[in-house]
Design a protein around this motif. Structure first.
Motif, PDB file in Angstrom:
ATOM      1  N   ILE A 153       0.862  -1.191   0.000  1.00  0.00           N
ATOM      2  CA  ILE A 153       0.000   0.000   0.000  1.00  0.00           C
ATOM      3  C   ILE A 153       0.896   1.237   0.000  1.00  0.00           C
ATOM      4  O   ILE A 153       1.779   1.365   0.858  1.00  0.00           O
ATOM      5  CB  ILE A 153      -0.926   0.009   1.233  1.00  0.00           C
ATOM      6  CG1 ILE A 153      -1.753  -1.292   1.263  1.00  0.00           C
ATOM      7  CG2 ILE A 153      -1.829   1.228   1.229  1.00  0.00           C
ATOM      8  CD1 ILE A 153      -2.723  -1.400   2.432  1.00  0.00           C
ATOM      9  N   THR A 154       0.672   2.118  -0.971  1.00  0.00           N
ATOM     10  CA  THR A 154       1.611   3.223  -1.174  1.00  0.00           C
ATOM     11  C   THR A 154       0.900   4.583  -1.155  1.00  0.00           C
ATOM     12  O   THR A 154      -0.291   4.677  -1.424  1.00  0.00           O
ATOM     13  CB  THR A 154       2.353   3.053  -2.512  1.00  0.00           C
ATOM     14  OG1 THR A 154       1.390   2.916  -3.557  1.00  0.00           O
ATOM     15  CG2 THR A 154       3.256   1.840  -2.501  1.00  0.00           C
ATOM     16  N   TRP A 156       0.840   9.005  -2.119  1.00  0.00           N
ATOM     17  CA  TRP A 156       0.861   9.820  -3.336  1.00  0.00           C
ATOM     18  C   TRP A 156       2.091  10.704  -3.434  1.00  0.00           C
ATOM     19  O   TRP A 156       2.327  11.314  -4.468  1.00  0.00           O
ATOM     20  CB  TRP A 156      -0.391  10.714  -3.375  1.00  0.00           C
ATOM     21  CG  TRP A 156      -0.628  11.385  -2.039  1.00  0.00           C
ATOM     22  CD1 TRP A 156      -1.492  10.951  -1.064  1.00  0.00           C
ATOM     23  CD2 TRP A 156       0.041  12.524  -1.497  1.00  0.00           C
ATOM     24  NE1 TRP A 156      -1.392  11.765   0.051  1.00  0.00           N
ATOM     25  CE2 TRP A 156      -0.463  12.745  -0.199  1.00  0.00           C
ATOM     26  CE3 TRP A 156       1.028  13.396  -1.988  1.00  0.00           C
ATOM     27  CZ2 TRP A 156      -0.013  13.785   0.627  1.00  0.00           C
ATOM     28  CZ3 TRP A 156       1.466  14.433  -1.162  1.00  0.00           C
ATOM     29  CH2 TRP A 156       0.941  14.614   0.122  1.00  0.00           C
ATOM     30  N   LYS A 180      -1.896  -1.501  -3.860  1.00  0.00           N
ATOM     31  CA  LYS A 180      -3.007  -0.568  -3.623  1.00  0.00           C
ATOM     32  C   LYS A 180      -2.383   0.821  -3.617  1.00  0.00           C
ATOM     33  O   LYS A 180      -1.857   1.277  -2.593  1.00  0.00           O
ATOM     34  CB  LYS A 180      -3.661  -0.890  -2.281  1.00  0.00           C
ATOM     35  CG  LYS A 180      -5.122  -0.544  -2.163  1.00  0.00           C
ATOM     36  CD  LYS A 180      -5.468   0.889  -2.421  1.00  0.00           C
ATOM     37  CE  LYS A 180      -5.279   1.794  -1.236  1.00  0.00           C
ATOM     38  NZ  LYS A 180      -5.371   3.229  -1.591  1.00  0.00           N
ATOM     39  N   PRO A 181      -2.364   1.484  -4.791  1.00  0.00           N
ATOM     40  CA  PRO A 181      -1.735   2.803  -4.834  1.00  0.00           C
ATOM     41  C   PRO A 181      -2.658   3.855  -4.231  1.00  0.00           C
ATOM     42  O   PRO A 181      -3.850   3.607  -4.018  1.00  0.00           O
ATOM     43  CB  PRO A 181      -1.552   3.050  -6.342  1.00  0.00           C
ATOM     44  CG  PRO A 181      -2.654   2.278  -6.986  1.00  0.00           C
ATOM     45  CD  PRO A 181      -2.934   1.092  -6.096  1.00  0.00           C
ATOM     46  N   ALA A 182      -2.121   5.028  -3.986  1.00  0.00           N
ATOM     47  CA  ALA A 182      -2.939   6.120  -3.455  1.00  0.00           C
ATOM     48  C   ALA A 182      -3.956   6.549  -4.506  1.00  0.00           C
ATOM     49  O   ALA A 182      -3.631   6.603  -5.696  1.00  0.00           O
ATOM     50  CB  ALA A 182      -2.050   7.295  -3.073  1.00  0.00           C
ATOM     51  N   PRO A 183      -5.174   6.886  -4.082  1.00  0.00           N
ATOM     52  CA  PRO A 183      -6.199   7.273  -5.056  1.00  0.00           C
ATOM     53  C   PRO A 183      -5.853   8.571  -5.788  1.00  0.00           C
ATOM     54  O   PRO A 183      -6.345   8.813  -6.885  1.00  0.00           O
ATOM     55  CB  PRO A 183      -7.462   7.460  -4.207  1.00  0.00           C
ATOM     56  CG  PRO A 183      -7.012   7.522  -2.796  1.00  0.00           C
ATOM     57  CD  PRO A 183      -5.685   6.837  -2.707  1.00  0.00           C
ATOM     58  N   PRO A 214     -10.554   2.109   0.979  1.00  0.00           N
ATOM     59  CA  PRO A 214      -9.747   0.886   1.149  1.00  0.00           C
ATOM     60  C   PRO A 214      -9.963   0.127   2.443  1.00  0.00           C
ATOM     61  O   PRO A 214      -9.534  -1.025   2.543  1.00  0.00           O
ATOM     62  CB  PRO A 214      -8.311   1.417   1.097  1.00  0.00           C
ATOM     63  CG  PRO A 214      -8.406   2.808   1.615  1.00  0.00           C
ATOM     64  CD  PRO A 214      -9.759   3.329   1.199  1.00  0.00           C
ATOM     65  N   ALA A 215     -10.589   0.739   3.464  1.00  0.00           N
ATOM     66  CA  ALA A 215     -10.567   0.122   4.799  1.00  0.00           C
ATOM     67  C   ALA A 215     -11.159  -1.295   4.781  1.00  0.00           C
ATOM     68  O   ALA A 215     -10.501  -2.256   5.192  1.00  0.00           O
ATOM     69  CB  ALA A 215     -11.288   1.007   5.804  1.00  0.00           C
ATOM     70  N   VAL A 218      -9.116  -3.762   2.409  1.00  0.00           N
ATOM     71  CA  VAL A 218      -7.829  -4.207   2.941  1.00  0.00           C
ATOM     72  C   VAL A 218      -8.041  -5.150   4.130  1.00  0.00           C
ATOM     73  O   VAL A 218      -7.348  -6.161   4.274  1.00  0.00           O
ATOM     74  CB  VAL A 218      -6.937  -2.991   3.275  1.00  0.00           C
ATOM     75  CG1 VAL A 218      -5.722  -3.402   4.087  1.00  0.00           C
ATOM     76  CG2 VAL A 218      -6.513  -2.291   1.982  1.00  0.00           C
ATOM     77  N   PHE A 232       3.489  -1.290   4.034  1.00  0.00           N
ATOM     78  CA  PHE A 232       2.683  -0.060   3.984  1.00  0.00           C
ATOM     79  C   PHE A 232       3.569   1.170   4.116  1.00  0.00           C
ATOM     80  O   PHE A 232       4.469   1.200   4.962  1.00  0.00           O
ATOM     81  CB  PHE A 232       1.662  -0.083   5.131  1.00  0.00           C
ATOM     82  CG  PHE A 232       0.904   1.214   5.299  1.00  0.00           C
ATOM     83  CD1 PHE A 232      -0.099   1.568   4.407  1.00  0.00           C
ATOM     84  CD2 PHE A 232       1.208   2.091   6.342  1.00  0.00           C
ATOM     85  CE1 PHE A 232      -0.798   2.767   4.561  1.00  0.00           C
ATOM     86  CE2 PHE A 232       0.512   3.289   6.499  1.00  0.00           C
ATOM     87  CZ  PHE A 232      -0.489   3.630   5.602  1.00  0.00           C
ATOM     88  N   GLY A 234       2.685   5.260   4.646  1.00  0.00           N
ATOM     89  CA  GLY A 234       1.610   6.244   4.787  1.00  0.00           C
ATOM     90  C   GLY A 234       1.642   6.846   6.177  1.00  0.00           C
ATOM     91  O   GLY A 234       2.680   6.836   6.850  1.00  0.00           O
ATOM     92  N   SER A 235       0.501   7.322   6.608  1.00  0.00           N
ATOM     93  CA  SER A 235       0.452   8.033   7.886  1.00  0.00           C
ATOM     94  C   SER A 235       0.535   7.054   9.062  1.00  0.00           C
ATOM     95  O   SER A 235       0.154   5.889   8.959  1.00  0.00           O
ATOM     96  CB  SER A 235      -0.851   8.823   7.975  1.00  0.00           C
ATOM     97  OG  SER A 235      -1.941   7.939   7.934  1.00  0.00           O
ATOM     98  N   THR A 238      -2.996   5.617   9.948  1.00  0.00           N
ATOM     99  CA  THR A 238      -3.432   4.471   9.139  1.00  0.00           C
ATOM    100  C   THR A 238      -2.571   3.255   9.460  1.00  0.00           C
ATOM    101  O   THR A 238      -3.083   2.122   9.544  1.00  0.00           O
ATOM    102  CB  THR A 238      -3.362   4.809   7.636  1.00  0.00           C
ATOM    103  OG1 THR A 238      -4.153   5.978   7.396  1.00  0.00           O
ATOM    104  CG2 THR A 238      -3.884   3.681   6.781  1.00  0.00           C
ATOM    105  N   LEU A 242      -3.730  -0.535  10.431  1.00  0.00           N
ATOM    106  CA  LEU A 242      -3.344  -1.709   9.641  1.00  0.00           C
ATOM    107  C   LEU A 242      -2.555  -2.719  10.475  1.00  0.00           C
ATOM    108  O   LEU A 242      -2.668  -3.930  10.256  1.00  0.00           O
ATOM    109  CB  LEU A 242      -2.538  -1.274   8.412  1.00  0.00           C
ATOM    110  CG  LEU A 242      -3.373  -0.521   7.370  1.00  0.00           C
ATOM    111  CD1 LEU A 242      -2.491   0.004   6.239  1.00  0.00           C
ATOM    112  CD2 LEU A 242      -4.467  -1.425   6.795  1.00  0.00           C
TER     113      LEU A 242
END
Ligand code: ADP
Length: 483
Positions: A153-154, A156, A180-183, A214-215, A218, A232, A234-235, A238, A242
């Motif tokens: 999961i990446t 942006w 699962k890329p960033a939207p 995604p919640a 995933v 993963f 990200g923040s 999140t 996860l």
């Protein structure tokens, strides 16, 4: 090269080597942050799509794991060469959906390509061990197997490099993947995956499910018994969620989470070099980087001069569309991101910080914020405990470093720190006293495919790059034997 101009209106999911719409037909809009205008739509995956992607990856897993390491390495090497050749087309795509200046997009792609090259070389260096047990009663035989289907999961902010940093080691290790890329930046993701497929990645080895919901997807994917790995970026928020979901199924997690990098400047440092480094560490990608310098602790003898010079340097940085010549600062990624930076800045000003330059959103379309330097902060100001993720530099003067050290270390993050000093021994001592996974010692850019990137505390678990990177996607198999 993926023809984004003709494809982007109908960009689909990539599952098992086929382009497919989301099962429920949902799509999301992708926006150019420099204008706020839509640039295309992309299929928006949900639970059923995610599970289909897992099934495709699980089916491809035995074949890919059985592919010779040299062959896996050669595919990655071909992908590296393709990305270097096609860098300009990819750079256009990144500017369009992420907004960063073209030169920075090219720089990111150089690094994205280097992850492919580094892990093409690592694929054939997966070693093991044969030894005699201390008691002499058995042989210890250790080999490394791919961990299995890996969910990546990446974010942006580096839409290409964050993907190759995960996919390259996963593929080198023999794992199949679901990306699962960033939207916000799916087109770059599709282009990278299409390039890897052209380089020879078989169907089903990489599956792509962009989603802005995604919640649930995933959570269900992590519950599938075939999924053995979550990587993963990200923040921290999140990441915590996860980790909790992974714990339910004892999934092996690698986490690259938020940062709150201190930039520590001693009075004996080369001030010209330090100001240049401050501009790079703060303003690259408009401050939207987990390695961005987030708070500047400056020896009081040079604090005023440093603050004035930093304010002068950033106030003249041209702001605009990443495609415009000479532009050094693009937009922030969304309105919400711009507003968050605005409210953090305002809160600091309300409690006494002085705006030395900038201080507000730019008066133009798109999500622009003026490069900002704040002076007059105290060590306990709120903004110093938050990841700003924008072009705002708060400066805190210090007298005795030992007195300010507890405040520097007293935050939940520990990804990277920057130390500038003319005394290398002091620099090394200070580096060792910091609670961090990485230090830039008289060095502004630390990210490097050949080095272990990662943080301590709530900045994450595990490392990406270096020899550590591929280990995240391998499991040791120990065979006890005797002959
Ligand atoms: P940011 O605020 O920088 O976008 P996030 O952690 O929200 O950071 O997003 C990083 C990645 O994680 C994106 O691909 C995003 O879609 C995804 N993501 C966000 N929330 C969840 C979630 N609950 N479960 C799985 N993935 C998520």
């Amino acid at each position: 090269m993926l023809d984004v101009d003709s494809n982007r209106q109908t960009m689909r999911l990539r599952i098992g080597g086929a382009w497919t719409a989301a099962a429920d037909g949902a799509e999301t809009e992708v926006v150019d942050p420099a204008t706020g205008e839509p640039i295309g739509t992309v299929a928006n995956a949900d639970v059923a799509d995610g599970l289909q992607a897992v099934a495709a990856a699980a089916e491809a897993q035995p074949g890919w794991a059985a592919t010779a390491p040299r062959e896996r390495g050669e595919v990655l090497r071909r992908a590296y060469e393709l990305l270097v050749t096609e860098r300009d087309a990819f750079a256009d795509l990144i500017v369009r959906e992420n907004g960063k200046p073209l030169a920075e997009a090219r720089g990111e792609l150089g690094q994205a390509a280097e992850f492919l090259r580094w892990f093409s070389e690592e694929a054939v260096r997966i070693d093991g061990q044969l030894s005699v047990s201390p008691g002499g009663d058995k042989r210890i035989l250790v080999s490394h197997k791919p961990v299995g289907v890996s969910l990546c999961i990446t974010p942006w902010n580096f839409p290409a490099a964050m993907i190759t940093r995960k996919l390259a080691p996963a593929l080198a290790a023999g794992c199949t993947t679901i990306l699962k890329p960033a939207p916000e930046t799916p087109f770059t993701a599709f282009a990278i995956v299409e390039l890897l497929e052209r380089a020879g990645i078989p169907d089903g080895v990489i599956n792509v499910v962009p989603s802005d919901r995604p919640a649930a997807m995933v959570t269900e994917m992590l519950a599938h018994p075939a999924v053995r790995k979550l990587s993963f970026t990200g923040s921290t928020e999140t990441g915590r969620a996860l980790l909790a979901a992974s714990a339910q199924h004892v999934i092996n997690p690698s986490m690259e989470l938020g940062g709150n990098a201190p930039f520590i400047l001693f009075e004996d440092a080369d001030l010209d070099a330090a100001v240049d480094a401050a501009v790079i560490t703060k303003m690259r990608n408009n401050g939207q980087s987990c390695t961005a310098a987030n708070r500047f602790y400056v020896a009081e003898q040079v604090a005023e001069e440093f603050t004035a010079r930093l304010a002068q340097a950033v106030s003249t940085m041209p702001l605009g569309s990443g495609f415009e010549d000479g532009v050094q600062l693009g937009p922030l990624i969304t309105t919400a991101a711009r507003d968050k930076v605005g409210s953090l800045t305002q809160a600091a000003v309300d409690t006494g910080a002085a705006v030395r330059t900038g201080g507000s959103a730019a008066d133009r379309p798109g999500y622009f914020f003026l490069p900002t330097v704040l002076g007059g902060l105290a060590v306990d100001d709120d903004i110093l405990g938050q990841e700003i993720f924008g072009p705002v530099a708060p400066v805190v003067p210090f007298g005795d470093f030992d007195e300010v050290l507890p405040a520097i270390n007293g935050v939940e993050h520990g990804l990277v720190a920057y130390v500038y000093t003319g005394d290398l021994a002091r620099g090394l001592r200070v580096s060792e006293s910091l609670e961090t996974g990485m230090v830039g010692l008289n060095q502004a850019l630390v990210a490097e495919p050949a080095a272990p990137f990662g943080g301590v505390k709530q900045s994450g678990l595990g490392r990406e790059g270096g020899h550590h990177g591929i280990q995240e996607f391998l499991e040791p198999l120990y065979i006890a034997t005797n002959w």
